[in-house]
Design a protein around this motif. Structure first.
Motif, PDB file in Angstrom:
ATOM      1  N   SER A  50       5.206  -5.182   8.321  1.00 26.27           N
ATOM      2  CA  SER A  50       5.354  -3.997   7.654  1.00 26.27           C
ATOM      3  C   SER A  50       6.365  -3.169   8.511  1.00 26.27           C
ATOM      4  CB  SER A  50       4.075  -3.155   7.194  1.00 26.27           C
ATOM      5  OG  SER A  50       3.586  -2.895   8.405  1.00 26.27           O
ATOM      6  N   THR A  51       6.741  -2.265   8.101  1.00 26.18           N
ATOM      7  CA  THR A  51       7.497  -1.177   8.719  1.00 26.18           C
ATOM      8  C   THR A  51       6.601  -0.408   9.862  1.00 26.18           C
ATOM      9  OG1 THR A  51       8.888  -0.570   6.937  1.00 26.18           O
ATOM     10  CG2 THR A  51       8.864   0.977   8.894  1.00 26.18           C
ATOM     11  N   GLY A  52       7.095  -0.382  11.261  1.00 27.86           N
ATOM     12  CA  GLY A  52       6.421   0.218  12.320  1.00 27.86           C
ATOM     13  C   GLY A  52       7.264   0.261  13.316  1.00 27.86           C
ATOM     14  N   LYS A  53       6.655  -0.337  14.642  1.00 30.47           N
ATOM     15  CA  LYS A  53       7.308  -0.185  16.069  1.00 30.47           C
ATOM     16  C   LYS A  53       6.736  -1.503  16.705  1.00 30.47           C
ATOM     17  CE  LYS A  53       6.049   4.188  16.707  1.00 30.47           C
ATOM     18  NZ  LYS A  53       5.427   5.261  17.478  1.00 30.47           N
ATOM     19  N   LEU A  54       7.721  -1.836  17.500  1.00 34.42           N
ATOM     20  CA  LEU A  54       7.454  -2.895  18.526  1.00 34.42           C
ATOM     21  C   LEU A  54       7.110  -1.981  19.804  1.00 34.42           C
ATOM     22  CD1 LEU A  54       9.258  -6.169  17.992  1.00 34.42           C
ATOM     23  CD2 LEU A  54       7.056  -5.679  17.500  1.00 34.42           C
ATOM     24  N   ARG A  55       5.997  -2.144  20.702  1.00 32.68           N
ATOM     25  CA  ARG A  55       6.180  -1.633  21.997  1.00 32.68           C
ATOM     26  C   ARG A  55       6.212  -2.864  22.938  1.00 32.68           C
ATOM     27  NH1 ARG A  55       1.112   1.423  22.324  1.00 32.68           N
ATOM     28  NH2 ARG A  55       0.041  -0.434  22.341  1.00 32.68           N
ATOM     29  N   ILE A  56       7.101  -2.640  23.669  1.00 30.79           N
ATOM     30  CA  ILE A  56       7.463  -3.721  24.473  1.00 30.79           C
ATOM     31  C   ILE A  56       7.452  -3.179  26.165  1.00 30.79           C
ATOM     32  CG2 ILE A  56       9.434  -5.362  25.507  1.00 30.79           C
ATOM     33  CD1 ILE A  56      10.909  -4.615  22.698  1.00 30.79           C
ATOM     34  N   THR A  57       6.376  -3.788  26.813  1.00 31.05           N
ATOM     35  CA  THR A  57       5.865  -3.510  28.216  1.00 31.05           C
ATOM     36  C   THR A  57       6.503  -4.730  28.796  1.00 31.05           C
ATOM     37  OG1 THR A  57       4.022  -2.695  27.353  1.00 31.05           O
ATOM     38  CG2 THR A  57       4.209  -2.929  29.726  1.00 31.05           C
ATOM     39  N   PHE A  58       7.329  -4.545  30.031  1.00 31.78           N
ATOM     40  CA  PHE A  58       8.157  -5.591  30.518  1.00 31.78           C
ATOM     41  C   PHE A  58       8.032  -5.224  32.347  1.00 31.78           C
ATOM     42  CE2 PHE A  58      11.807  -7.675  32.058  1.00 31.78           C
ATOM     43  CZ  PHE A  58      11.769  -8.891  31.317  1.00 31.78           C
ATOM     44  N   ALA A  59       8.079  -6.319  33.037  1.00 29.66           N
ATOM     45  CA  ALA A  59       8.328  -6.134  34.347  1.00 29.66           C
ATOM     46  C   ALA A  59       8.895  -7.482  35.133  1.00 29.66           C
ATOM     47  CB  ALA A  59       7.169  -5.898  35.288  1.00 29.66           C
ATOM     48  N   ALA A  60       9.729  -7.362  35.574  1.00 28.75           N
ATOM     49  CA  ALA A  60      10.528  -8.669  36.356  1.00 28.75           C
ATOM     50  C   ALA A  60      10.581  -8.475  37.658  1.00 28.75           C
ATOM     51  CB  ALA A  60      11.647  -8.847  35.655  1.00 28.75           C
ATOM     52  N   ASN A  61      10.596  -9.598  38.465  1.00 29.91           N
ATOM     53  CA  ASN A  61      10.640  -9.612  39.659  1.00 29.91           C
ATOM     54  C   ASN A  61      12.089  -9.765  40.313  1.00 29.91           C
ATOM     55  OD1 ASN A  61      11.568 -12.376  39.451  1.00 29.91           O
ATOM     56  ND2 ASN A  61      10.478 -13.264  40.921  1.00 29.91           N
ATOM     57  N   ALA A  62      13.333  -9.517  39.413  1.00 31.73           N
ATOM     58  CA  ALA A  62      14.538  -9.297  39.963  1.00 31.73           C
ATOM     59  C   ALA A  62      15.290  -8.350  38.744  1.00 31.73           C
ATOM     60  CB  ALA A  62      15.472 -10.710  39.627  1.00 31.73           C
ATOM     61  N   ALA A  63      16.116  -7.550  39.510  1.00 29.85           N
ATOM     62  CA  ALA A  63      16.614  -6.710  38.574  1.00 29.85           C
ATOM     63  C   ALA A  63      17.622  -7.158  37.334  1.00 29.85           C
ATOM     64  CB  ALA A  63      17.624  -5.513  39.659  1.00 29.85           C
ATOM     65  N   GLY A  64      17.745  -6.470  36.368  1.00 29.40           N
ATOM     66  CA  GLY A  64      18.509  -7.202  35.170  1.00 29.40           C
ATOM     67  C   GLY A  64      18.161  -6.218  34.042  1.00 29.40           C
ATOM     68  N   THR A  65      19.087  -6.408  32.917  1.00 24.81           N
ATOM     69  CA  THR A  65      19.032  -5.593  31.644  1.00 24.81           C
ATOM     70  C   THR A  65      18.108  -6.193  30.498  1.00 24.81           C
ATOM     71  OG1 THR A  65      21.155  -4.817  32.299  1.00 24.81           O
ATOM     72  CG2 THR A  65      20.380  -4.538  29.989  1.00 24.81           C
ATOM     73  N   LEU A  66      17.231  -5.439  29.906  1.00 21.40           N
ATOM     74  CA  LEU A  66      16.530  -5.988  28.858  1.00 21.40           C
ATOM     75  C   LEU A  66      16.869  -5.564  27.676  1.00 21.40           C
ATOM     76  CD1 LEU A  66      13.560  -7.311  28.079  1.00 21.40           C
ATOM     77  CD2 LEU A  66      12.645  -5.108  27.975  1.00 21.40           C
ATOM     78  N   SER A  67      17.073  -6.763  26.748  1.00 19.90           N
ATOM     79  CA  SER A  67      17.833  -6.332  25.359  1.00 19.90           C
ATOM     80  C   SER A  67      16.833  -6.862  24.363  1.00 19.90           C
ATOM     81  CB  SER A  67      18.973  -6.957  25.371  1.00 19.90           C
ATOM     82  OG  SER A  67      20.034  -6.814  26.314  1.00 19.90           O
ATOM     83  N   ILE A 107      13.494 -10.902  22.403  1.00 17.48           N
ATOM     84  CA  ILE A 107      13.980 -10.000  23.722  1.00 17.48           C
ATOM     85  C   ILE A 107      14.586 -11.012  24.644  1.00 17.48           C
ATOM     86  CG2 ILE A 107      12.184  -8.136  23.629  1.00 17.48           C
ATOM     87  CD1 ILE A 107      10.718  -9.566  25.657  1.00 17.48           C
ATOM     88  N   GLN A 108      15.527 -10.440  25.369  1.00 18.57           N
ATOM     89  CA  GLN A 108      16.270 -11.426  26.385  1.00 18.57           C
ATOM     90  C   GLN A 108      16.246 -10.294  27.626  1.00 18.57           C
ATOM     91  OE1 GLN A 108      20.115 -12.594  25.131  1.00 18.57           O
ATOM     92  NE2 GLN A 108      19.342 -14.109  23.314  1.00 18.57           N
ATOM     93  N   TYR A 109      16.506 -10.981  28.720  1.00 18.30           N
ATOM     94  CA  TYR A 109      16.773 -10.421  30.025  1.00 18.30           C
ATOM     95  C   TYR A 109      17.947 -11.156  30.723  1.00 18.30           C
ATOM     96  CZ  TYR A 109      15.113  -7.979  34.161  1.00 18.30           C
ATOM     97  OH  TYR A 109      15.156  -6.988  35.217  1.00 18.30           O
ATOM     98  N   SER A 110      18.739 -10.220  31.248  1.00 17.38           N
ATOM     99  CA  SER A 110      20.000 -10.569  31.642  1.00 17.38           C
ATOM    100  C   SER A 110      19.838 -11.419  33.150  1.00 17.38           C
ATOM    101  CB  SER A 110      20.982  -9.339  31.851  1.00 17.38           C
ATOM    102  OG  SER A 110      20.296  -8.530  33.135  1.00 17.38           O
ATOM    103  N   ALA A 111      18.984 -11.676  33.745  1.00 18.11           N
ATOM    104  CA  ALA A 111      18.718 -12.253  35.003  1.00 18.11           C
ATOM    105  C   ALA A 111      17.638 -13.299  34.861  1.00 18.11           C
ATOM    106  CB  ALA A 111      18.405 -11.287  35.987  1.00 18.11           C
TER     107      ALA A 111
END
Length: 124
Positions: A50-67, A107-111
């Motif tokens: 249904s309509t709502g929100k995704l809550r994305i909690t994220f951490a990585a051991n390398a810097a990058g852009t989350l999309s 979701i994707q991460y650039s690194a």
């Protein structure tokens, strides 16, 4: 000293809310997962019920852009989170994105990195 008398209050038409309908549901979670750069992280796209929100909690051991990847039919659209700014390595981030059952999401991460993520669906 003046003491006001209690006035009875009658509330009518109060909507009833089923709290279980508002409880977040975990869509996907992983800790210590190895991911490749610019590749869908979830093994299959998620379509919310249904309509709502995704809550994305994220951490990585390398810097990058989350999309977030939004899929409409056979076309994918990729949009950077955090204003397109790189996430700091070993820092925990949380994002909320409005979603619709008309689309599917990933979701994707650039690194390439070792990551923790949890994605929860929060109904409206």
């Amino acid at each position: 000293m003046y003491t006001p008398l209690p006035v009875p209050v009658s509330v009518q038409g109060t909507p009833r809310v089923n709290v279980n309908q508002l409880t977040p549901t975990t869509v996907a979670t992983a800790a210590g997962a190895s991911i490749s750069a610019n590749t869908n992280i979830l093994s299959s796209n998620y379509t919310p019920p249904s309509t709502g929100k995704l809550r994305i909690t994220f951490a990585a051991n390398a810097a990058g852009t989350l999309s977030i990847v939004i899929v409409s039919g056979t076309t994918s659209y990729t949009y950077a989170l955090n204003g397109g700014n790189s996430l700091t390595a070993n820092a925990l981030y949380a994002f909320e994105v409005p979603v619709s059952p008309s689309y599917s999401y990933n979701i994707q991460y650039s690194a390439s990195a070792i990551v923790f993520y949890q994605i929860d669906f929060i109904p409206s």
